[in-house]
Design a protein around this motif. Structure first.
Motif, PDB file in Angstrom:
ATOM      1  N   SER A  16       4.411 -10.152   2.475  1.00 31.22           N
ATOM      2  CA  SER A  16       5.343  -9.279   1.760  1.00 31.22           C
ATOM      3  C   SER A  16       6.167  -8.455   2.737  1.00 31.22           C
ATOM      4  CB  SER A  16       4.590  -8.344   0.825  1.00 31.22           C
ATOM      5  OG  SER A  16       3.966  -9.095  -0.185  1.00 31.22           O
ATOM      6  N   THR A  17       5.521  -8.014   3.809  1.00 29.85           N
ATOM      7  CA  THR A  17       6.236  -7.227   4.802  1.00 29.85           C
ATOM      8  C   THR A  17       7.390  -8.037   5.388  1.00 29.85           C
ATOM      9  OG1 THR A  17       4.127  -6.169   5.324  1.00 29.85           O
ATOM     10  CG2 THR A  17       5.936  -5.844   6.884  1.00 29.85           C
ATOM     11  N   VAL A  32       3.291   0.302  12.013  1.00 28.55           N
ATOM     12  CA  VAL A  32       3.251   1.538  11.225  1.00 28.55           C
ATOM     13  C   VAL A  32       2.273   2.508  11.851  1.00 28.55           C
ATOM     14  CG1 VAL A  32       3.965   0.563   9.024  1.00 28.55           C
ATOM     15  CG2 VAL A  32       1.552   0.522   9.661  1.00 28.55           C
ATOM     16  N   ARG A  86       6.048  -2.323  -2.654  1.00 31.74           N
ATOM     17  CA  ARG A  86       4.904  -1.428  -2.482  1.00 31.74           C
ATOM     18  C   ARG A  86       5.112  -0.204  -3.358  1.00 31.74           C
ATOM     19  NH1 ARG A  86       1.734  -2.370   1.879  1.00 31.74           N
ATOM     20  NH2 ARG A  86       0.952  -0.277   1.532  1.00 31.74           N
ATOM     21  N   ALA A 122      -3.337 -15.673   3.994  1.00 28.63           N
ATOM     22  CA  ALA A 122      -4.292 -14.863   3.241  1.00 28.63           C
ATOM     23  C   ALA A 122      -3.657 -13.527   2.859  1.00 28.63           C
ATOM     24  CB  ALA A 122      -5.538 -14.620   4.089  1.00 28.63           C
ATOM     25  N   SER A 123      -4.268 -12.898   1.886  1.00 24.98           N
ATOM     26  CA  SER A 123      -3.814 -11.574   1.487  1.00 24.98           C
ATOM     27  C   SER A 123      -3.915 -10.619   2.671  1.00 24.98           C
ATOM     28  CB  SER A 123      -4.677 -11.072   0.320  1.00 24.98           C
ATOM     29  OG  SER A 123      -4.230  -9.818  -0.075  1.00 24.98           O
ATOM     30  N   GLY A 124      -2.918  -9.841   2.897  1.00 24.80           N
ATOM     31  CA  GLY A 124      -2.940  -8.883   4.001  1.00 24.80           C
ATOM     32  C   GLY A 124      -2.412  -9.464   5.291  1.00 24.80           C
TER      33      GLY A 124
HETATM   34  N1  LIG Z   1       3.404   1.222   5.235  1.00 26.56           N
HETATM   35  C1  LIG Z   1       2.222   0.691   5.563  1.00 26.56           C
HETATM   36  N2  LIG Z   1       1.250   1.495   6.043  1.00 26.56           N
HETATM   37  C2  LIG Z   1       0.055   1.007   6.399  1.00 26.56           C
HETATM   38  N3  LIG Z   1      -0.265  -0.270   6.297  1.00 26.56           N
HETATM   39  C3  LIG Z   1       0.640  -1.106   5.802  1.00 26.56           C
HETATM   40  C4  LIG Z   1       1.931  -0.682   5.404  1.00 26.56           C
HETATM   41  N4  LIG Z   1       2.637  -1.721   4.934  1.00 26.56           N
HETATM   42  C5  LIG Z   1       1.787  -2.795   5.057  1.00 26.56           C
HETATM   43  N5  LIG Z   1       0.605  -2.406   5.545  1.00 26.56           N
HETATM   44  C6  LIG Z   1      -0.540  -3.281   5.846  1.00 26.56           C
HETATM   45  O1  LIG Z   1      -0.035  -4.428   6.463  1.00 26.56           O
HETATM   46  C7  LIG Z   1      -0.755  -5.528   6.063  1.00 26.56           C
HETATM   47  C8  LIG Z   1       0.176  -6.574   5.497  1.00 26.56           C
HETATM   48  O2  LIG Z   1       0.582  -6.232   4.209  1.00 26.56           O
HETATM   49  P1  LIG Z   1       1.400  -7.188   3.237  1.00 26.56           P
HETATM   50  O3  LIG Z   1       2.627  -7.597   3.948  1.00 26.56           O
HETATM   51  O4  LIG Z   1       1.565  -6.509   1.940  1.00 26.56           O
HETATM   52  O5  LIG Z   1       0.407  -8.453   3.108  1.00 26.56           O
HETATM   53  P2  LIG Z   1       0.493  -9.687   2.117  1.00 26.56           P
HETATM   54  O6  LIG Z   1       1.723  -9.572   1.338  1.00 26.56           O
HETATM   55  O7  LIG Z   1       0.438 -10.829   3.034  1.00 26.56           O
HETATM   56  O8  LIG Z   1      -0.729  -9.604   1.275  1.00 26.56           O
HETATM   57  C9  LIG Z   1      -1.787  -5.088   5.069  1.00 26.56           C
HETATM   58  O9  LIG Z   1      -3.015  -4.926   5.741  1.00 26.56           O
HETATM   59  C10 LIG Z   1      -1.255  -3.760   4.627  1.00 26.56           C
HETATM   60  O10 LIG Z   1      -2.305  -2.907   4.260  1.00 26.56           O
END
Ligand SMILES: Nc1ncnc2c1ncn2[C@@H]1O[C@H](COP(=O)(O)OP(=O)(O)O)[C@@H](O)[C@H]1O
Ligand SMILES: [Mg+2]
Lengths: 231, 836
Positions: free
Chosen positions: A57-58, A23, B387, A51-53
């Protein structure tokens, strides 16, 4: 003919190939997922932990075709989903997938029953009520059909979400931290229910969680850290 | 499964859950105000023009200098219209040794079709207004009704006989007032009314005599219009059609003002209601973002979503519009009854058009403001389920509002029934909104610069305004529109209507004296002194026929334009003056100045006349005055307010060039009803004077102003209602956020008092903006309505600003706090769970 079927059955229902997601954060590129390779076979249950982050989810979003990757491919039931456009992917989702979320995502204006009926109604099924009612009874909410989400507790809301996820009889269920908003006792009940239904219906499960105990109930674990799979 | 049925279901679910109330309410109010106004305006306009048609004695006249072919009357009867005829001509009447030239009017049964003919039979020949009565029909064959001038001129008593042409007829009654008394300048002489059955016997109609034949027509407005259209095509040279608007510029002007005022009032309520609709749609979309994301996630295609919500809104729009129409109809029915009691007439039934109008307006409003955000809604990414921060795109998108505003403009032009007015008002509002938006944004920026100072409540209040700058500005504009509606309704409307009434004060001149000879000026002045009346101003004039334009001979026969022909066939009254009449406005060129040398004769022409005869600034006009030519150059064009009833001339020359011609004078003055008797004396002392009585026209216009004022007050009630709903919508626009905020603040341990203070600070800032916008908007609107519709200059009222700002601050703070009160009394957990 027979060969085809055997091959198809042997094919993984989810396959990710060299999946990368970056991104733009203004001045620099942030890589959230890097070179993910993953295969999930029909009937399997997979836990994605980390871990979180770490990018769980992505990854889930990409596998379900809710988002598009920077590069790489995803095949669902043999179909390469990023060759489809958004609407075609949506149609694929409605045919193939069920979802559960940490924040339940029920429509506040609809009753429990109507929330469960919605996916059937959207795909044009006529007898939505019957199927929805049966499933709600199955998850123990037979008495709460006419209640709105705000009248239900978190655990009850998540049960409505389970019923909604299974009502279309999907081959594949994606769940993103479904117990994240619940206390541990309630969470355990939800997980119990989810695995029961999963087994009864032979659904393939991809479960995102940071709960080690929960992940151990799945047939396979995938650990993520900083956007990579680290097994 | 049928998507339509699904949307119906979802609509029902949304409705039950209370999601649609504001939107539906806003739409219903918008549509019902539009339909009330247009139903009502329809009827009032019908009623007003019918009222004024009384002055004509009919709704329409077909006039000819030859006997009218029978097909006019036959066609009128086919249209279901009432008809009567009048044949007019000048002729000598005599009794014993006295002779008098009178206008003879031979009428048929049914005359007058509109208005009343009033008679009197004064036993001793003296006459007072009080003892008149409505004529029971027309004179019986063998009898005539005569006016005061004949009684005076022939020295005749009622019951005696007089000679009309070849026959002797009995004077049976005195004409006190004819319905068409004051229409046109031609019928000022002594008057005699007779039955048309006696006409042949008089032997007066000979080849070459100057006879005017009139067919009077009256009936249902639409049919009259239909007949008029038909007849217009049948006219041959020498024939013409006249309605009241053609023959009385004062009434036409007043009618047009009334119509404009009503339209403007309607437009104001449409704008305010549109703001409410726009806000409600925004909230609707906002609340459905999540739902759309989920549905996308569950496999709904973009097209499905779009169709789902299009049906959804279309059904809602239709239902709300129909409700609005029904309410509008009920409201105007109530209003019409109340009004018809006042004016003593039954208002004509409205046409079905306003209902169609209302329905379409509702749909245009709703779809105009919802289509662009709807297109956004369908693009909500499914990823929003994971999100929540994404997909909140473009809620304030300029493009979205632009489309709505475009739709609104179309509605406006249609509503105003006049391209110019619609565009003008629309541009006015647009400019106001843009200016307000910019100023609001600027003000908020300024406030934020001083945000470090002050109490913590103040800082929190400012912080949340900064977070919602755009939303705050939009809120301020919407609330401002609402408050503006209220200010206009209360303070300004009053001021304006007062100004309008004042433009025609009780002592407006109601009598004109024409044909005063120079040697009569002194004795007339003495006459006014003797009766303790103010000395009126006497205006000199000469009569002349326009014979050349830029040295080209004028050939009337060659023109096809009827009005042009009429104008050029008549003699112009040419006056001269050093100063311009105070109620005139120069639209081109300039009025003469003292010092300037004059190389040639100069004159100033009335603008409309200039357009009709097709001349412009710098053109040279030559008049034939008593046989000698008089040439002058047009050096200015003037606009004249005919309904002020001051003496005004089409042609005014610079002093010094006309004085040599045979002069006579004109004047106008106010004759109080108590002095009505002195006209009798005036007629006897100055038999050559023409007296034009416009009292009834003035009364008519004053009555009209009164009626229209009442109607306008009622129409503004809708603006008020729309104002309230827009305010409600604006306050609830940020409600969800605020409730959530409250839960978080309180979870973090904020006391209720702290929260209330922070919000109060925020609402007070918002209220100040609102007050400023509303006062500014209301003031500008007052000027526009005053200038454009009423032709009165609005007197600036500083109270508006004070009241506007104070009410803005207090009102918004109270309404805002009331709106969020419930979130304070609930345990935070409940709120947090509800929001999810
Ligand atoms: N559209 C985006 N813009 C900026 N950062 C993003 C975006 N989508 C995800 N992130 C970042 O990518 C990382 C992974 O996010 P995520 O998949 O939600 O983690 P998890 O679900 O494992 O907690 C996080 O640091 C998040 O802030
Ligand atoms: Mg996550």
């Amino acid at each position: 003919m027979i060969n085809d079927r055997v091959i198809e059955a042997a094919n993984p229902i989810v396959r990710a190939h060299a999946l990368t997601k970056q991104v733009d954060t203004g001045d620099n590129q942030l890589t959230i997922l890097q070179d993910i390779h993953l295969e999930v076979n029909a009937g399997e249950s997979i836990a994605v932990i980390g871990a979180s982050g770490s990018g769980k989810s992505t990854l889930l979003g990409l596998l379900a075709g809710l988002d598009v990757p920077t590069s790489g491919q995803v095949y669902l039931d043999g179909e390469e989903i990023f060759l489809l456009d958004e609407d075609e992917r949506a149609a694929l989702r409605s045919r193939l997938l069920g979802f559960m979320f940490q924040s339940f995502q029920l429509l506040p204006a609809l009753t429990a029953l109507e929330n469960v009926m919605l996916p059937l109604e959207l795909s044009g099924v006529n007898d939505a009520r019957q199927a929805a009612q049966e499933l709600l009874e199955r998850v123990g909410l037979g008495m709460r059909l006419k209640h709105y989400p705000r009248q239900l507790s978190g655990g009850e809301q998540q049960r409505v979400a389970i019923a909604r996820a299974f009502v279309t009889q999907p081959k594949l269920l994606f769940a993103d931290e479904p117990t994240g908003n619940l206390d541990s006792a309630t969470g355990a009940q939800i997980i119990q229910l989810m695995f029961e239904l999963n087994r009864e219906r032979g659904t393939t499960l991809v479960l995102v969680t940071h709960d080690e105990a929960l992940s151990n109930r799945c047939s396979r674990q995938i650990r993520m850290a900083a956007g990579r799979i680290v097994n | 499964m049928n998507l339509f049925r699904l949307s119906l279901r979802m609509l029902r679910r949304d409705w039950r859950a209370g999601e649609l109330r504001i939107l539906a309410l806003a739409l219903i109010i918008a549509v019902s105000s539009i339909t009330t106004v247009s139903f009502f305006a329809d009827r009032v306009q019908l009623a007003l023009s019918r009222e004024s048609n009384r002055l004509l004695g009919a709704d329409l006249l077909v006039i000819s200098d030859r006997p009218l072919p029978a097909h006019y009357a036959e066609k009128a009867q086919q249209y279901g219209l009432k008809t009567a005829t009048m044949t007019r001509f000048p002729s000598m009447t005599s009794k014993d040794e006295s002779n008098l030239l009178a206008e003879i009017r031979a009428v048929s049964d049914g005359y007058p079709l509109r208005g009343d003919l009033r008679l009197a039979d004064p036993p001793d020949g003296t006459f007072s207004e009080q003892v008149t009565y409505v004529a029971p029909g027309i004179p019986a064959p063998g009898t005539v009704w005569i006016d005061e001038k004949i009684i005076a001129g022939l020295d005749i008593k009622l019951g005696e006989e007089l000679e009309v042409g070849a026959v002797q007829m009995m004077a049976a009654a005195m004409i006190a007032r004819e319905p068409d008394h004051s229409v046109g300048f031609v019928n000022m002489g002594p008057r005699l009314l007779m039955n048309v059955k006696d006409l042949a016997a008089t032997d007066l109609i000979q080849p070459g005599s100057r006879v005017t034949y009139q067919l009077l027509v009256a009936g249902d407005e639409e049919r009259v219009a239909g007949f008029r259209n038909w007849a217009q095509a049948q006219l041959v040279p020498g024939q013409r059609i006249e309605g009241i608007r053609d023959s009385r510029p004062e009434i036409r002007a007043a009618l047009e003002r009334a119509e404009k005022f009503l339209s403007l009032a309607a437009l104001a309520s449409v704008v305010v209601a549109a703001a409410a609709v726009a806000l409600a749609v925004r909230r609707f979309i906002q609340r459905h973002l999540d739902g759309c994301a989920i549905m996308r996630c569950l496999g709904a295609s973009q097209a499905t979503i779009l169709r789902l919500y299009s049906y959804h809104l279309a059904i809602l729009g239709l239902a709300a519009s129909i409700t609005g129409c029904v309410m509008g109809f009920a409201a105007q029915e109530f209003l019409s009854r109340w009004l018809s009691e006042l004016v003593n007439t039954t208002l004509p039934w409205p046409s079905g058009m306003p209902a169609v109008h209302g329905l379409l307006s509702g749909m245009v409003l709703l779809l105009g403001f919802s289509l662009p955000p709807l297109l956004n809604l369908k693009r909500v990414p499914a990823l929003r389920v994971l999100r929540r921060d994404i997909g909140k795109t473009n809620l304030h998108g300029l493009a979205g509002y632009a489309f709505g505003l475009f739709a609104l403009s179309i509605l406006f032009v249609w509503e105003a029934g006049e391209f110019h007015l619609g565009i003008l008002v629309m541009l006015g509002f647009l400019t106001a909104i843009v200016v307000f938006a910019f100023l609001g944004w600027l003000l908020i920026r300024l406030l934020l610069m001083i945000r470090q100072q002050g109490t913590s409540a103040w800082r929190y209040g400012l912080a949340s305004i900064r977070r919602r700058t755009i939303a705050t500005v939009i809120q301020a504009i919407a609330l401002g529109l609402g408050l503006m509606a209220m200010l206009v309704l209360t303070l300004i409307q009053n001021d304006l209507l007062k100004d309008w009434r004042r433009s025609l004060p009780p002592n407006t001149p109601n009598r004109f004296l024409v044909n005063i000879q120079p040697d009569q000026l002194q004795s007339l002045a003495a006459f006014f002194d003797q009766h303790e009346m103010d000395q009126p101003e006497f205006f000199p004039m000469v009569r002349g026929r326009l014979v050349k334009i830029n040295d080209q001979s004028v050939r009337v026969d060659e023109y096809t334009d009827l009005r042009k022909k009429q104008l050029l066939n008549r003699e112009f009254n040419l006056s001269w003056s050093e100063e311009m009449q105070s109620d005139n406005v120069i639209v081109a060129g300039r009025w003469w100045q003292d010092e300037e040398a004059t190389p040639e004769n100069e004159l100033s022409l009335e603008d409309e006349v200039a357009k009709t005869i097709g001349v412009k600034l710098g053109d040279r006009l030559t008049f034939d005055i008593a046989g000698s030519p008089y040439t002058a150059t047009i050096t200015s064009l003037r606009k004249v307010d005919w309904d002020t009833f001051q003496v005004n001339f089409f042609v005014v020359a610079r002093p010094g060039s006309l004085e040599q011609y045979p002069i006579n004078y004109v004047t106008s003055f106010y004759l109080p009803p108590s002095h009505a008797g002195i006209m009798h004396e005036l007629v006897r002392s100055f038999p050559n004077l023409l007296i034009i009585d416009v009292a009834i026209v003035i009364e008519q216009i004053q009555q009209m102003i009164l009626q229209v004022s009442n109607a306008i007050e009622f129409v503004f009630m809708f603006t008020l209602l729309a104002g309230l709903i827009v305010m409600y919508a604006a306050i609830s626009a940020t409600q969800d956020e605020r409730i959530y905020e409250a839960a978080i603040f309180r979870t973090l341990g904020a006391k209720r008092r702290q929260l209330i203070r922070a919000w109060a600070a925020e609402f007070a800032i918002l209220g100040t903006l609102v007050g400023l916008f509303a006062s500014a908007g209301a003031t500008v609107l007052a000027y526009v309505i005053g200038d454009y519709a009423l032709h009165v200059s609005y007197t600036f009222n500083p109270w508006i600003w004070l009241v506007g700002i104070v009410v803005g601050i207090i009102g918004v703070t109270i309404a805002g706090l009331l709106g969020t009160r419930s979130s304070l009394s609930q345990p935070p957990l409940l709120t947090l769970r509800r929001i999810g």
